[in-house]
Design an enzyme around this catalytic site. Structure first.
Site, PDB file in Angstrom:
ATOM      1  N   ASP A  31       0.517  -1.467  -0.413  1.00 50.49           N
ATOM      2  CA  ASP A  31      -0.081   0.138  -0.141  1.00 50.49           C
ATOM      3  C   ASP A  31       0.901   1.440   0.134  1.00 50.49           C
ATOM      4  O   ASP A  31       2.144   1.477   1.114  1.00 50.49           O
ATOM      5  CB  ASP A  31      -0.948  -0.318   1.388  1.00 50.49           C
ATOM      6  N   SER A 124     -16.445  -3.034  -9.627  1.00 50.01           N
ATOM      7  CA  SER A 124     -17.869  -1.845  -8.827  1.00 50.01           C
ATOM      8  C   SER A 124     -19.043  -2.032  -9.621  1.00 50.01           C
ATOM      9  O   SER A 124     -19.081  -2.362 -11.213  1.00 50.01           O
ATOM     10  CB  SER A 124     -17.107  -0.169  -9.023  1.00 50.01           C
ATOM     11  N   TYR A 148     -13.720   6.710 -14.012  1.00 50.76           N
ATOM     12  CA  TYR A 148     -13.631   5.681 -12.429  1.00 50.76           C
ATOM     13  C   TYR A 148     -14.026   4.981 -13.072  1.00 50.76           C
ATOM     14  O   TYR A 148     -13.363   3.748 -13.338  1.00 50.76           O
ATOM     15  CB  TYR A 148     -14.148   5.887 -11.375  1.00 50.76           C
ATOM     16  N   LYS A 152     -12.480   0.345 -14.039  1.00 50.74           N
ATOM     17  CA  LYS A 152     -13.215  -1.655 -13.862  1.00 50.74           C
ATOM     18  C   LYS A 152     -13.013  -2.098 -15.152  1.00 50.74           C
ATOM     19  O   LYS A 152     -12.823  -2.935 -14.190  1.00 50.74           O
ATOM     20  CB  LYS A 152     -14.403  -0.757 -12.490  1.00 50.74           C
TER      21      LYS A 152
END
Ligand code: UFG
Length: 339
Positions: A31, A124, A148, A152
């Protein structure tokens, strides 16, 4: 099992880690804390009373990723890392394509180098064409309405192509509906930087008094009370879906996609009332115009996840609101001071 978790310090990543640690998995988190805090990982370790390795690094840095993976030799990857603000993605499309798509390609490359063939990917519900009838099944046509969402959608295709070209590989793509809630301990939760965009973090700050009133975006939708309806899913349920997906990909090859929601839609005003009930306080709100790009309703058909993964959401709206309020009151400033 050795599991490499990108974006493990984030909202969904941190909750998944707590459950993953209970399965005795050996974990490495990768991360860069671009939208999260190392404090979340400290708290995960404390909660689970268990340890794991952490590498601070950027998904777009092939060397950092390859060297972390070579040291760890994962059996599987859970890929949470990525940028996720719909509005920001319209202003900075290249950042979104570079980080989300570029980072995912770098990750698959690094997996190839160490012979890791299993991945669970955070997608998503926003990939679905919002004009199609709901509830959405996994076969509903895709047509993401934001940059966005397109990142995905494209990553899903990349993973499908990678899986088809990689003998023995297995991938689970999880399409999250609206993740909310917090761990029952109140130690970890959602901690958006600045003024929240999403409904629940906003409502909880209004209830807490740090924001004045909720603006309800539109009341002329074709829903029970005219306000937007969504399929909210408790983050603890979402976390358990990852555990089920991880189990699934160890027993199959190919790429499988799953809706992860509850199958129930809740309107903005219904959510507001549920939150008022939990807090015992009236939450001031004002109806304003609809937000650009919003749709009336999104709700999942969740039968595939139930049938194939043996997974089903357990928590209802009241449980979601209670857990958020517990997190909010215990951590009025989230994980601050960060670090
Ligand atoms: N809403 C308000 N006021 C607010 C914020 C939200 O009325 O201040 C309403 C919205 O209009 C919508 C509902 O609350 O009807 C939920 O809005 P969120 O912003 O919480 O969630 P969205 O459904 O718009 O988007 C979320 C994630 C996206 C993801 C999408 C997938 O934020 O990242 O779900 O369906 F792509």
């Amino acid at each position: 099992m050795r599991v490499f978790v990108t974006g493990g310090a984030g909202f969904i990543g941190s909750h998944t880690l707590v459950q993953l640690l209970r399965t005795n998995a050996d974990i490495m988190v990768f991360d860069n804390y671009s939208n999260s805090s190392p404090e979340a990982l400290k708290r995960v370790k404390r909660l689970a009373q268990s340890d794991f390795s952490i590498v601070e690094g950027d998904m777009c840095d092939p060397r950092a990723l390859a060297s972390a993976m070579q040291g760890f030799k994962p059996d599987a990857v859970i890929h949470f890392a990525g940028l996720k603000a719909v509005g920001e993605s319209a202003e900075k499309p290249l950042d979104y394509y570079r980080t989300n798509i570029g980072g995912s390609i770098t990750l698959l490359d690094a997996m190839d180098k160490v012979g890791c063939k299993r991945i669970v990917f955070s997608s998503s519900a926003t990939v679905y064409d919002p004009n199609k009838p709901f509830p959405f099944t996994e076969d509903t046509a895709l047509c993401a309405a934001s940059t966005y969402g397109r990142t995905k959608q494209f990553i899903e295709e990349i993973i499908r192509d990678w899986s088809a070209a990689t003998p023995g590989s297995s991938a689970a793509i999880l399409r999250y509906f609206n993740p909310v809630g917090a761990h029952a301990s109140g130690d970890i939760g959602e901690d958006p930087v600045g003024i929240p965009n999403n409904l629940l973090p906003y409502i909880s700050r209004v209830a807490h008094g740090s924001l004045q009133e909720l603006q309800v975006f539109g009341n002329e939708y074709a829903t029970a009370d005219g306000t937007g309806a969504r399929d909210y899913i408790h983050v603890e349920d979402l976390a358990s879906a990852h555990i089920a997906a991880l189990e699934h990909i160890t027993s199959m090859t190919g790429c499988d996609t799953f809706n992860i929601g509850t199958g129930t839609a809740t309107t903005v005003l219904e959510m507001l009332r549920a939150f008022e009930k939990v807090t015992g306080k009236p939450i001031p709100y004002r109806i304003v115009g609809a937000r650009a790009g919003d749709v009336s309703t999104t709700v999942a058909n969740v039968s595939k996840a139930e049938r194939v993964l043996g997974w089903k959401a357990k928590y209802d709206i009241d449980a979601m609101c209670r857990s958020i309020w517990n997190w909010q009151t215990r951590n009025p400033r989230g994980y601050e001071p960060r670090g």
